[in-house]
Design a protein around this motif. Structure first.
Motif, PDB file in Angstrom:
ATOM      1  N   PRO A 128     -45.645  14.515 -15.305  1.00  0.00           N
ATOM      2  CA  PRO A 128     -45.121  15.807 -14.846  1.00  0.00           C
ATOM      3  C   PRO A 128     -46.235  16.837 -14.627  1.00  0.00           C
ATOM      4  O   PRO A 128     -46.140  17.680 -13.733  1.00  0.00           O
ATOM      5  N   PHE A 131     -47.610  16.281 -11.211  1.00  0.00           N
ATOM      6  CA  PHE A 131     -46.623  16.714 -10.213  1.00  0.00           C
ATOM      7  C   PHE A 131     -46.643  18.240 -10.060  1.00  0.00           C
ATOM      8  O   PHE A 131     -46.655  18.768  -8.939  1.00  0.00           O
ATOM      9  N   TRP A 156     -49.153  23.472 -18.858  1.00  0.00           N
ATOM     10  CA  TRP A 156     -48.851  22.093 -19.260  1.00  0.00           C
ATOM     11  C   TRP A 156     -49.957  21.498 -20.136  1.00  0.00           C
ATOM     12  O   TRP A 156     -49.741  20.530 -20.868  1.00  0.00           O
TER      13      TRP A 156
END
Length: 294
Positions: A128, A131, A156
């Motif tokens: 993720p 992405f 993140w």
């Protein structure tokens, strides 16, 4: 706009790649790195694994470079029309779009090679993360909130740092992630205030445009919220006065940024954005000092 790339020396090409990856402007590396270091120090209780720290720092360098490359690839139609971005290597015709894509792939493979040195949870979380980084540049066409999306991508590094250090995702990772997302929303809106006039002309959306005349008030409220969440994180992690001292310093820097924004002059909006490096560093200094004095 033609993307005809002139024949150049290997050195000129390397220089163009270097600027495309924005290594000549390290501010983005620091803004990505500070929250990762906050997370690593709290996850490792002041003694994170040197291997994990090295991999996270290297990963930050590589993925920030990849993010800059894909950003300029995505913006190749806009950049020639914006005062601040006209000289970027793709916009200026120094690097062909397909060359940029090739460089992006190489950087992503380097990032993958690094994350494979870590545990399975961190490897899973990198998906993720990749992405978010690759899709961010395209958001400014469809939403006024690309600055918040950038926060999701930049932040993140926080859950990944916790996963890499502890092999799990303790609850405290999430308030740190939230604080990082909101902080990115603050500094990237300051950054967008520099481009507001150009963005309105070419139809690029941003929180600077969305907030309009309320921009400074909304940013001030977000800054207070970031500091309050971080204060809560400090209590949850059992941090004491050195951490609070760091937060007080960060609060002073937030106030200074507001002072810089008072007339919304482009140069001062940009200065306020750059000052966030010191905000992140001051919070980290408080965390590091707290564990050091135990």
């Amino acid at each position: 706009m033609s993307h005809h790339v002139p024949v150049r020396t290997a050195w000129a090409r390397l220089d163009a790649y270097w600027r495309l990856m924005r290594f000549h402007r390290p501010i983005g590396i620091w803004l990505l790195l500070w929250p990762a270091l906050w997370a690593l120090w709290i996850a490792g209780e002041g003694h994170p694994s040197p291997k994990v720290v090295s991999v996270i720092i290297a990963g930050t360098l590589v993925m920030r470079a990849a993010g800059c490359v894909i950003n300029d690839y995505a913006d190749r139609g806009f950049d020639p029309h914006v005062e601040r971005t006209r000289q970027r290597p793709i916009a200026a015709g120094e690097v062909a779009p397909r060359e940029a894509l090739g460089l992006f792939v190489v950087l992503c493979l380097a990032g993958l090679a690094l994350v494979l040195l870590l545990n399975p949870l961190t490897i899973a979380l990198s998906v993720p993360g990749a992405f978010l980084a690759a899709s961010y540049p395209f958001t400014k066409r469809y939403t006024h909130w690309p600055q918040a999306y950038l926060g999701l991508a930049f932040g993140w590094a926080v859950p990944m740092s916790f996963a890499a250090q502890t092999g799990g995702l303790p609850w405290i990772a999430w308030p740190i992630y939230l604080a990082t997302v909101l902080w990115a929303l603050v500094y990237d809106t300051q950054y967008a205030m520099v481009d507001r006039d150009d963005d309105l002309k070419i139809g690029v959306k941003s929180t600077a445009i969305l907030f309009g005349a309320w921009d400074r008030l909304i940013l001030a409220l977000l800054q207070v919220l970031v500091l309050l969440i971080l204060y809560g994180v400090g209590r949850g992690a059992g941090l004491g006065w050195p951490f609070d001292l760091g937060l007080a310093g960060a609060a002073g820097l937030a106030a200074y940024q507001q002072w810089l924004l008072r007339h919304r002059e482009k140069a001062n909006c940009f200065k306020a954005f750059l000052n966030n490096h010191w905000f992140g560093a001051t919070v980290f200094a408080g965390i590091a000092l707290d564990y050091l004095l135990r």
